[in-house]
Design an enzyme around this catalytic site. Structure first.
Site, mmCIF file in Angstrom:
data_model
loop_
_atom_site.group_PDB
_atom_site.id
_atom_site.type_symbol
_atom_site.label_atom_id
_atom_site.label_comp_id
_atom_site.label_asym_id
_atom_site.label_seq_id
_atom_site.Cartn_x
_atom_site.Cartn_y
_atom_site.Cartn_z
ATOM 1 C CB SER A 73 -0.977 -0.072 1.177
ATOM 2 O OG SER A 73 -2.074 0.782 1.013
ATOM 3 C CG PHE A 135 -7.884 3.394 5.990
ATOM 4 C CD1 PHE A 135 -8.274 4.258 4.975
ATOM 5 C CD2 PHE A 135 -6.680 2.720 5.868
ATOM 6 C CE1 PHE A 135 -7.474 4.442 3.856
ATOM 7 C CE2 PHE A 135 -5.876 2.895 4.756
ATOM 8 C CZ PHE A 135 -6.279 3.763 3.740
ATOM 9 C CG ASP A 199 -7.371 -3.822 -2.906
ATOM 10 O OD1 ASP A 199 -8.067 -3.014 -2.269
ATOM 11 O OD2 ASP A 199 -6.123 -3.822 -2.868
ATOM 12 C CG HIS A 227 -5.714 -2.767 0.488
ATOM 13 N ND1 HIS A 227 -5.366 -2.314 -0.772
ATOM 14 C CD2 HIS A 227 -4.958 -2.030 1.364
ATOM 15 C CE1 HIS A 227 -4.458 -1.365 -0.669
ATOM 16 N NE2 HIS A 227 -4.192 -1.175 0.617
#
Length: 259
Positions: A73, A135, A199, A227
């Site tokens: 990420s 998140f 994702d 993710h």
């Protein structure tokens, strides 16, 4: 084979926004010779300015030469920057859930809507703990092991306390502002990309673009994965990373030169 095992390159892991190096625990169990760094202002690391270059420089100071640099990420964006600007530090890259640009643009649809990240930044200022958990929930969406992934992400969060809050806010700014597309052709190292097909934070099309655009990029996509494949598929990720590192050792032994 024995020579390769004795001289395997160092493997260094860079995590994503809001977390800490402890998120790599399942992967480190599979790769005991690897090490993990905290991003600036995360975990136990000191803050390091307000630009991607400043964060990368802080990491470069801790990196051995010729590492296999594994970035996830935001960590993947830092790995790409390091590979382009400090190539002696990164012999190879493994990029997990990677993108050159996190937010959408007219010429870049394979990303998070800009308004979504703007909302995250605004909400983080008001309710940082709740925003971090929102998140992590987004990172786990679409994963067949969603509950376990969410729990592991929440356990690895860097607390949004007075010591970390400013750096965490800076990290969100970096996600909003960074666009590495113009520098991708400067990344000449071999790159192994790993992405989850489901994702919801970063579409797999971003990794496909990287695989097509990088001078030497290969992509593996995991089905039923979101993710955080490092958490939902640690054994598979570790196998790809180990094979990639061994390949680097074999190439070095054969050619006697960096690439």
């Amino acid at each position: 084979m024995n020579t390769a095992s004795r001289h395997s390159p160092p493997i260094v892991l860079l995590h994503g926004w809001g977390l800490s190096s402890t998120v790599w625990a399942p992967l480190l169990a599979q790769l005991p010779a690897a090490s993990a760094l905290d991003l600036p202002g995360h975990g136990s690391a000191l803050p390091a300015g307000d630009s991607l270059a400043a964060w990368a420089d802080a990491l470069v100071a801790q990196l051995p030469d010729d590492a296999v640099l594994v970035g996830w990420s935001l960590g993947a964006q830092l790995a790409l920057h390091i590979a382009a600007q400090h190539p002696h530090k990164a012999a190879r890259l493994v990029l997990i859930a990677a993108t050159p640009r996190f937010v959408q643009a007219p010429d870049w649809p394979a990303a998070l809507p800009a308004a979504t990240l703007t909302d995250f930044r605004r909400e983080f200022e008001a309710t940082p703990d709740a925003t971090q958990r929102r998140f992590t929930a987004l990172q786990a969406m679409g994963d067949s092991r969603r509950r376990d992934v969410t729990a592991a992400l929440n356990a690895a969060l860097t607390p949004a306390d007075d010591a970390h809050r400013a750096a965490l806010a800076t990290g969100l700014k970096l996600l909003a502002d960074t666009d590495l597309r113009a520098s991708i052709d400067s990344v000449h190292q071999p790159v192994r990309l790993i992405h989850g097909a489901e994702d919801r934070l970063m579409p797999a099309a971003a990794a496909e673009w990287l695989a097509d655009t990088l001078p030497d990029g290969r992509l593996s996509v995991f089905k039923d994965c979101g993710h955080a494949p490092l958490l939902s598929r640690p054994a598979d990720c570790a196998a790809l990373i180990a094979a990639f590192a061994t390949e680097a050792t074999a190439a070095s032994a054969t050619t006697g030169a960096d690439h």
